[in-house]
Design a protein around this motif. Structure first.
Motif, PDB file in Angstrom:
ATOM      1  N   ALA A  89       0.830  -1.210   0.000  1.00 44.65           N
ATOM      2  CA  ALA A  89       0.000   0.000   0.000  1.00 44.65           C
ATOM      3  C   ALA A  89       0.861   1.255   0.000  1.00 44.65           C
ATOM      4  O   ALA A  89       0.594   2.213  -0.746  1.00 44.65           O
ATOM      5  N   SER A  93       1.032   3.770  -3.266  1.00 44.57           N
ATOM      6  CA  SER A  93       0.582   5.143  -3.031  1.00 44.57           C
ATOM      7  C   SER A  93       1.711   6.147  -3.235  1.00 44.57           C
ATOM      8  O   SER A  93       1.490   7.234  -3.789  1.00 44.57           O
ATOM      9  N   THR A  94       2.913   5.793  -2.816  1.00 43.12           N
ATOM     10  CA  THR A  94       4.054   6.693  -3.000  1.00 43.12           C
ATOM     11  C   THR A  94       4.397   6.858  -4.480  1.00 43.12           C
ATOM     12  O   THR A  94       4.677   7.969  -4.946  1.00 43.12           O
ATOM     13  N   PHE A 118       1.712   9.026  -6.002  1.00 45.36           N
ATOM     14  CA  PHE A 118       1.843  10.394  -5.494  1.00 45.36           C
ATOM     15  C   PHE A 118       3.024  11.110  -6.147  1.00 45.36           C
ATOM     16  O   PHE A 118       2.905  12.279  -6.552  1.00 45.36           O
ATOM     17  N   PRO A 166       3.465  10.693   0.414  1.00 46.04           N
ATOM     18  CA  PRO A 166       2.102  11.063   0.829  1.00 46.04           C
ATOM     19  C   PRO A 166       2.007  11.569   2.259  1.00 46.04           C
ATOM     20  O   PRO A 166       0.985  12.156   2.634  1.00 46.04           O
ATOM     21  N   SER A 222      -9.697  -0.547  -3.535  1.00 45.67           N
ATOM     22  CA  SER A 222      -8.880   0.578  -4.025  1.00 45.67           C
ATOM     23  C   SER A 222      -8.160   0.217  -5.314  1.00 45.67           C
ATOM     24  O   SER A 222      -8.078   1.032  -6.240  1.00 45.67           O
ATOM     25  N   PHE A 277      -8.427   1.917  -8.848  1.00 41.48           N
ATOM     26  CA  PHE A 277      -7.199   2.459  -9.420  1.00 41.48           C
ATOM     27  C   PHE A 277      -6.953   1.937 -10.836  1.00 41.48           C
ATOM     28  O   PHE A 277      -6.370   2.641 -11.672  1.00 41.48           O
ATOM     29  N   VAL A 331      -4.644   7.211  -3.254  1.00 40.30           N
ATOM     30  CA  VAL A 331      -3.490   7.406  -2.365  1.00 40.30           C
ATOM     31  C   VAL A 331      -3.951   7.581  -0.924  1.00 40.30           C
ATOM     32  O   VAL A 331      -3.382   6.985   0.002  1.00 40.30           O
ATOM     33  N   LEU A 334      -5.133   4.153   0.540  1.00 37.14           N
ATOM     34  CA  LEU A 334      -4.027   3.235   0.795  1.00 37.14           C
ATOM     35  C   LEU A 334      -3.189   3.695   1.992  1.00 37.14           C
ATOM     36  O   LEU A 334      -2.823   2.878   2.854  1.00 37.14           O
ATOM     37  N   ILE A 335      -2.888   4.983   2.047  1.00 42.98           N
ATOM     38  CA  ILE A 335      -2.096   5.503   3.172  1.00 42.98           C
ATOM     39  C   ILE A 335      -2.877   5.407   4.478  1.00 42.98           C
ATOM     40  O   ILE A 335      -2.318   5.112   5.537  1.00 42.98           O
TER      41      ILE A 335
END
Length: 237
Positions: free
Chosen positions: A50, A54-55, A58, A69, A188, A192, A227, A230-231
């Motif tokens: 995750a 997400s990183t 981002f 993030p 997610s 996505f 993002v 997930l974060i």
């Protein structure tokens, strides 16, 4: 060495390390140790995956390979929520809520905060992604300061409970959180998948993406929601 070969080597190394962790020194405690190690590995994979996805998204959206993030202040918001609940109601309230409900409340609050922030800032066409990052950093500092203020005033015994929430731990993975996290991350990823095709174009920058026909604000807002989800899941673990 090709890119696919490097990925293959890294995947093989990861599988070997996981296998060593699962089977080394089991001895006669197979029934006790193995299921707990499986849960721990799944939690690490979910959290790491995750954060990594997400990183990557981002950094692609912001066109910056240094930012993460965390500048959005979601981790600070999580600490603020936990600190506020303990400061106002006491740590026993978290026990009464249960792990699942507490987890969902934290994830929901962080997603709601990110959604409202995106809604307000993307409402005006002149606002760009860097203005969003600036506001996120300001809120993150505000949340951190508020948490620190309450931690100073809180009972020392209650503060110990808050301190435990500040650091991630995979030693006592709760099965119910594992299942809930898998469901949220799977949803997610499905969402996505519709926008993953735009990442290469977004990496070129806002102007180039718009010139190539991408509805920039629409796509970026939805990628940032992914993002945030997930974060939030990774942080609330």
């Amino acid at each position: 060495m090709t890119y696919k070969a490097k990925i293959g080597l890294l995947a093989a190394a990861a599988i070997i390390l996981v296998a060593v962790f699962l089977f080394i020194d089991l001895g006669g405690s197979w029934d006790y140790a193995f299921p707990r190690r499986i849960k721990k590995v799944l939690a690490i994979i979910l959290t790491g995956g995750a954060i990594a996805l997400s990183t990557t998204v981002f950094q692609t959206v912001t066109n910056n390979r240094i930012l993460t993030p965390s500048v959005m202040g979601l981790d600070s918001l999580y600490i603020l929520i936990q600190t506020t609940v303990i400061f106002v109601f006491g740590s026993f309230t978290l026990y009464q809520l249960g792990s699942n409900l507490n987890f969902l409340i934290n994830v929901g609050a962080m997603i709601l905060f990110a959604g409202v922030l995106y809604k307000i800032l993307f409402k005006r066409e002149g606002n760009n992604i860097y203005f969003l990052l600036l506001i996120g950093m300001i809120f993150g500092t505000l949340f951190s300061s508020m948490s620190s203020f309450m931690e100073v005033l809180i009972d020392p015994n209650e503060f110990q409970y808050v301190a435990d929430k500040m650091f991630a731990s995979f030693n006592n993975v709760k099965t119910e959180l594992l299942v809930t996290s898998i469901v949220l991350i799977a949803l997610s990823l499905l969402y996505f998948a519709r926008y993953a095709k735009y990442l290469n174009v977004l990496a070129l920058g806002r102007e180039q993406a718009i010139n190539l026909g991408v509805n920039y604000d629409h796509v970026v807002k939805r990628l940032l929601i992914v993002v945030a989800v997930l974060i939030s899941v990774a942080t609330a673990w």
